[in-house]
Enzyme design. Structure first.
Site, short mmCIF file in Angstrom:
data_model
loop_
_atom_site.label_atom_id
_atom_site.label_comp_id
_atom_site.label_asym_id
_atom_site.label_seq_id
_atom_site.Cartn_x
_atom_site.Cartn_y
_atom_site.Cartn_z
N SER A 253 0.87 -1.18 0.00
CA SER A 253 0.00 0.00 0.00
C SER A 253 0.90 1.22 0.00
CB SER A 253 -0.83 -0.02 1.29
OG SER A 253 -1.44 1.24 1.51
N TYR B 221 -1.99 -1.53 10.21
CA TYR B 221 -2.03 -1.62 8.75
C TYR B 221 -0.70 -1.16 8.15
CZ TYR B 221 -3.90 -1.15 3.99
OH TYR B 221 -4.12 -1.29 2.64
N1 LIG Z 1 -8.78 -0.21 -1.44
C1 LIG Z 1 -7.72 0.55 -1.20
O1 LIG Z 1 -7.81 1.79 -1.16
C2 LIG Z 1 -6.37 -0.10 -0.99
C3 LIG Z 1 -5.26 0.75 -0.90
C4 LIG Z 1 -4.02 0.20 -0.70
C5 LIG Z 1 -3.85 -1.18 -0.60
N2 LIG Z 1 -4.95 -1.98 -0.70
C6 LIG Z 1 -4.73 -3.42 -0.53
O2 LIG Z 1 -5.29 -4.13 -1.61
C7 LIG Z 1 -5.73 -5.41 -1.16
C8 LIG Z 1 -7.18 -5.63 -1.56
O3 LIG Z 1 -7.96 -4.62 -0.94
P1 LIG Z 1 -9.46 -4.27 -1.38
O4 LIG Z 1 -9.58 -2.80 -1.30
O5 LIG Z 1 -9.81 -4.98 -2.62
O6 LIG Z 1 -10.24 -4.89 -0.13
P2 LIG Z 1 -11.72 -5.49 -0.04
O7 LIG Z 1 -12.10 -5.35 1.40
O8 LIG Z 1 -12.61 -4.89 -1.08
O9 LIG Z 1 -11.50 -7.04 -0.39
C9 LIG Z 1 -10.68 -7.86 0.43
C10 LIG Z 1 -11.12 -9.29 0.29
O10 LIG Z 1 -10.30 -10.06 1.18
C11 LIG Z 1 -11.11 -11.01 1.86
N3 LIG Z 1 -10.48 -11.40 3.11
C12 LIG Z 1 -10.44 -10.69 4.27
N4 LIG Z 1 -9.82 -11.40 5.22
C13 LIG Z 1 -9.44 -12.57 4.65
C14 LIG Z 1 -8.76 -13.72 5.14
N5 LIG Z 1 -8.36 -13.80 6.42
N6 LIG Z 1 -8.53 -14.75 4.28
C15 LIG Z 1 -8.96 -14.68 2.99
N7 LIG Z 1 -9.63 -13.62 2.50
C16 LIG Z 1 -9.85 -12.58 3.31
C17 LIG Z 1 -12.44 -10.27 2.06
O11 LIG Z 1 -13.50 -11.18 2.31
C18 LIG Z 1 -12.58 -9.51 0.75
O12 LIG Z 1 -13.27 -10.28 -0.23
C19 LIG Z 1 -5.52 -5.43 0.36
O13 LIG Z 1 -4.32 -6.10 0.66
C20 LIG Z 1 -5.42 -3.97 0.71
O14 LIG Z 1 -4.67 -3.73 1.87
C21 LIG Z 1 -6.21 -1.47 -0.88
#
Ligand SMILES: NC(=O)c1ccc[n+]([C@@H]2O[C@H](COP(=O)([O-])OP(=O)(O)OC[C@H]3O[C@@H](n4cnc5c(N)ncnc54)[C@H](O)[C@@H]3O)[C@@H](O)[C@H]2O)c1
Length: 276
Positions: free
Chosen positions: A142, A155
């Site tokens: 991130s 985080y």
């Molecule tokens: N959305 C953002 O702004 C953003 C920014 C920086 C980094 N990220 C990173 O991108 C990745 C995806 O994020 P996103 O925004 O799509 O999140 P999201 O919440 O939309 O999706 C995450 C998915 O992970 C699943 N999940 C949660 N805990 C789990 C576990 N223990 N085992 C298996 N699956 C699990 C959830 O059910 C969900 O379907 C993450 O690692 C997040 O930290 C996201």
């Protein structure tokens, strides 16, 4: 990796957000999928959409933080697909709480999913990635991996650790011809932050953060296609969004001043609350 056609990709957190979008874009390019999530309903929906695109898509209900369950998941994937070319360590969660209000259980949860989940993926899939004719690991860090964000202690800590793990892996795995990409998104339009609202220690602040993030968030389609282009180009690192690029540059150009500015902003907000 130039082509995804006839490859097999493992995607954790495939039930929504970036994970679902990566899955569907890969499916459109003829890549078979092993879709993992803790939400059966959501990952089944991703599977349904992927199958409509004509690829094989298996689903696996697994908590990526559970080492034993992860090993069983790897065996299922190999049973079902016979090989793995791409591993997207994407599952991740966040919490909006001050360090003071982070319980040990909070730390445990975020570390399990965001850090142990990535370690398990890299460790347990490694023999299969080594055996593949072409292989690549994508780790979702991130922009919080560049800077310790306020109210994001767990985080930011996990995302910085994922960044360092990726650096080590990139150097160690190059000799096996396994590529590694460290992904640093800024705000992306998914439900990740909205899902943390009920667990935030300060609802008003968390709602404000959500509003700000949603205003500037990049569409998930663009984020996923940028990640796949980085894999095509074997890029070691990809920053997604102007916010991520800017933060990375500021952190490198003026590391102390940037922290001073954040502290100033935080203490200004605190004074305003005290005076109200
Ligand atoms: N959305 C953002 O702004 C953003 C920014 C920086 C980094 N990220 C990173 O991108 C990745 C995806 O994020 P996103 O925004 O799509 O999140 P999201 O919440 O939309 O999706 C995450 C998915 O992970 C699943 N999940 C949660 N805990 C789990 C576990 N223990 N085992 C298996 N699956 C699990 C959830 O059910 C969900 O379907 C993450 O690692 C997040 O930290 C996201």
């Amino acid at each position: 990796m130039k082509e995804f056609n006839q490859k097999v990709a493992v995607i954790t957190g495939a039930g929504g957000g970036i994970g679902r979008e990566l899955s569907l874009q890969l499916a459109r390019q003829g890549c078979d999928l092993a879709l993992a999530d803790i939400s059966e309903e959501n990952v089944t929906e991703t599977q349904r959409q992927a199958q409509q695109l004509g690829v094989k898509a298996s689903i696996h209900l697994v908590d990526v933080g559970d080492a034993e369950a992860y090993q069983a998941f790897v065996a299922e994937v190999i049973d079902s697909h016979g090989k793995v070319n791409l591993l997207f360590n994407n599952a991740g969660i966040t919490l909006q709480r001050s360090f003071e209000n982070h319980s040990i259980e909070d730390w445990d949860l975020v570390l399990r999913v965001n850090l142990w989940g990535v370690i398990h993926g890299c460790k347990f899939f490694l023999p299969h990635l080594k055996a593949a004719d072409e292989a690549h690991i994508v780790n979702l860090s991130s922009m919080a991996g560049f800077l310790g964000l306020p109210n994001q202690a767990s985080y930011s800590s996990t995302k910085a650790a994922v960044r360092m793990l990726s650096e080590t892996l990139a150097t160690e795995l190059a000799r096996f011809n396994i590529g590694v990409t460290s992904v640093h998104p800024g705000a992306i339009a998914t439900n990740m932050i909205r899902n943390t609202l009920d667990r935030a220690d300060d609802q008003a602040k968390a709602k404000k953060t959500l509003e700000t993030v949603e205003k500037m968030a990049m569409p998930v389609e663009k984020a996923a296609s940028t990640i796949l282009t980085a894999v095509n180009n074997k890029s070691f690192r990809v920053r997604i969004g102007k916010d991520s690029v800017l933060l990375d540059l500021l952190k490198r150009w003026m590391p102390v001043m940037l922290h001073k500015l954040i502290i100033h902003k935080m203490s200004g907000a605190k004074r305003a609350v005290a005076q109200s």
